[in-house]
Enzyme design. Structure first.
Site, PDB file in Angstrom:
ATOM      1  N   ASN A  62      55.375 -10.644  16.214  1.00  0.00           N
ATOM      2  CA  ASN A  62      55.194 -11.960  15.596  1.00  0.00           C
ATOM      3  C   ASN A  62      55.483 -13.080  16.582  1.00  0.00           C
ATOM      4  O   ASN A  62      56.386 -12.982  17.418  1.00  0.00           O
ATOM      5  CB  ASN A  62      55.994 -12.105  14.298  1.00  0.00           C
ATOM      6  CG  ASN A  62      57.451 -11.723  14.403  1.00  0.00           C
ATOM      7  OD1 ASN A  62      57.828 -10.856  15.193  1.00  0.00           O
ATOM      8  ND2 ASN A  62      58.283 -12.363  13.617  1.00  0.00           N
ATOM      9  N   GLU A  64      56.142 -17.001  16.469  1.00  0.00           N
ATOM     10  CA  GLU A  64      56.423 -18.143  15.594  1.00  0.00           C
ATOM     11  C   GLU A  64      56.161 -19.462  16.307  1.00  0.00           C
ATOM     12  O   GLU A  64      55.895 -19.496  17.514  1.00  0.00           O
ATOM     13  CB  GLU A  64      57.873 -18.033  15.082  1.00  0.00           C
ATOM     14  CG  GLU A  64      58.059 -16.783  14.237  1.00  0.00           C
ATOM     15  CD  GLU A  64      59.416 -16.685  13.549  1.00  0.00           C
ATOM     16  OE1 GLU A  64      60.323 -17.480  13.867  1.00  0.00           O
ATOM     17  OE2 GLU A  64      59.544 -15.800  12.686  1.00  0.00           O
ATOM     18  N   CYS A  73      51.730 -13.273  12.323  1.00  0.00           N
ATOM     19  CA  CYS A  73      52.417 -11.995  12.134  1.00  0.00           C
ATOM     20  C   CYS A  73      52.032 -10.998  13.231  1.00  0.00           C
ATOM     21  O   CYS A  73      50.922 -11.059  13.785  1.00  0.00           O
ATOM     22  CB  CYS A  73      52.036 -11.375  10.805  1.00  0.00           C
ATOM     23  SG  CYS A  73      52.611 -12.243   9.355  1.00  0.00           S
ATOM     24  N   GLU A  75      51.177  -7.893  12.951  1.00  0.00           N
ATOM     25  CA  GLU A  75      50.026  -7.048  12.616  1.00  0.00           C
ATOM     26  C   GLU A  75      48.725  -7.711  13.033  1.00  0.00           C
ATOM     27  O   GLU A  75      47.804  -7.077  13.550  1.00  0.00           O
ATOM     28  CB  GLU A  75      49.986  -6.776  11.105  1.00  0.00           C
ATOM     29  CG  GLU A  75      51.142  -5.954  10.571  1.00  0.00           C
ATOM     30  CD  GLU A  75      52.360  -6.779  10.193  1.00  0.00           C
ATOM     31  OE1 GLU A  75      52.555  -7.885  10.767  1.00  0.00           O
ATOM     32  OE2 GLU A  75      53.130  -6.330   9.340  1.00  0.00           O
ATOM     33  N   CYS A 112      52.597  -7.979   5.207  1.00  0.00           N
ATOM     34  CA  CYS A 112      52.413  -9.035   4.196  1.00  0.00           C
ATOM     35  C   CYS A 112      50.970  -9.005   3.679  1.00  0.00           C
ATOM     36  O   CYS A 112      50.083  -8.357   4.255  1.00  0.00           O
ATOM     37  CB  CYS A 112      52.765 -10.399   4.778  1.00  0.00           C
ATOM     38  SG  CYS A 112      51.481 -11.097   5.840  1.00  0.00           S
ATOM     39  N   CYS A 115      48.177 -10.052   6.096  1.00  0.00           N
ATOM     40  CA  CYS A 115      47.887  -9.011   7.105  1.00  0.00           C
ATOM     41  C   CYS A 115      47.109  -7.864   6.478  1.00  0.00           C
ATOM     42  O   CYS A 115      46.205  -7.308   7.104  1.00  0.00           O
ATOM     43  CB  CYS A 115      49.179  -8.507   7.736  1.00  0.00           C
ATOM     44  SG  CYS A 115      49.878  -9.709   8.894  1.00  0.00           S
TER      45      CYS A 115
HETATM   46  N1  THU Z   1      56.030 -11.216   9.670  1.00  0.00           N
HETATM   47  C1  THU Z   1      55.229 -10.343  10.334  1.00  0.00           C
HETATM   48  O1  THU Z   1      55.121 -10.375  11.566  1.00  0.00           O
HETATM   49  N2  THU Z   1      54.558  -9.436   9.611  1.00  0.00           N
HETATM   50  C2  THU Z   1      54.600  -9.341   8.253  1.00  0.00           C
HETATM   51  O2  THU Z   1      53.863  -8.567   7.669  1.00  0.00           O
HETATM   52  C3  THU Z   1      55.554 -10.145   7.495  1.00  0.00           C
HETATM   53  C4  THU Z   1      56.211 -11.230   8.245  1.00  0.00           C
HETATM   54  C5  THU Z   1      56.733 -12.241  10.455  1.00  0.00           C
HETATM   55  C6  THU Z   1      56.232 -13.643  10.211  1.00  0.00           C
HETATM   56  C7  THU Z   1      57.444 -14.461  10.588  1.00  0.00           C
HETATM   57  O3  THU Z   1      57.438 -14.638  11.993  1.00  0.00           O
HETATM   58  C8  THU Z   1      58.617 -13.555  10.223  1.00  0.00           C
HETATM   59  O4  THU Z   1      58.094 -12.248  10.114  1.00  0.00           O
HETATM   60  C9  THU Z   1      59.304 -13.930   8.923  1.00  0.00           C
HETATM   61  O5  THU Z   1      58.413 -14.010   7.879  1.00  0.00           O
END
Ligand code: THU
Length: 160
Positions: A62, A64, A73, A75, A112, A115
């Protein structure tokens, strides 16, 4: 009126050591990717690894951003990289791991919804299921046999 029941069967492994060596290797790549996640705002580190039919493995984590919705994310970072670098090469398996820097993450963390929808695009196009293995930072691993099992009633291009 009739009722439709939607069912999905998931497999739960007690630890990574119960997986085949190929999938253990894939999960280990996801762990390596998780360690390099850029998650200064949530402290929630996620790693993804995708095995391709050509033998390559693509990883992502991920990313940010100070403007929160601008991040992505793990994925989708991995899937979009695979789509960009290896177009039309099927995904044969995906491994995911997630862990907070603030507390232990021992429960399996599924992808999520956004994704799942993004991954479904690749699964529908390649016409073969993508098995998805997901875990926390340690502990049990859950296997879904396909994206479809994680996203029933998927919206795909057939509706357009
Ligand atoms: N996140 C992912 O990388 N994948 C997911 O399927 C759920 C959430 C990340 C997004 C954000 O950077 C952190 O997790 C918190 O939500």
């Amino acid at each position: 009126m009739k009722k439709i029941k939607i069912e999905a069967e998931l497999e739960v492994f007690d630890s990574i050591s119960e997986l085949s060596s190929d999938i253990q290797n894939l999960m280990n790549k996801a762990h390596e990717a998780r360690n390099n996640a850029y998650a200064p705002y949530s402290s929630f580190m996620v790693g993804a690894a995708i095995a391709l039919a050509s033998g390559e493995v693509v990883t992502g984590n991920n990313q940010e951003n100070a403007a929160f919705p601008s991040g992505l994310c793990a994925e989708r970072v991995a899937a979009f990289y695979a789509g960009a670098q290896f177009p039309n090469v099927a995904f044969t398996a995906m491994a995911l791991t997630a862990g907070s820097l603030k507390h232990d993450t021992i429960t399996p963390i599924p992808p999520c919804g956004a994704c799942r929808q993004s991954l479904a695009e690749y699964e529908v196009n390649q016409k073969s299921p993508i098995p998805i293995y997901f875990m926390g930072a340690t502990g049990k691993v859950v296997k879904a046999n396909s994206v479809k099992d994680l996203l029933p009633l998927v919206f795909d291009s057939s509706y357009l």
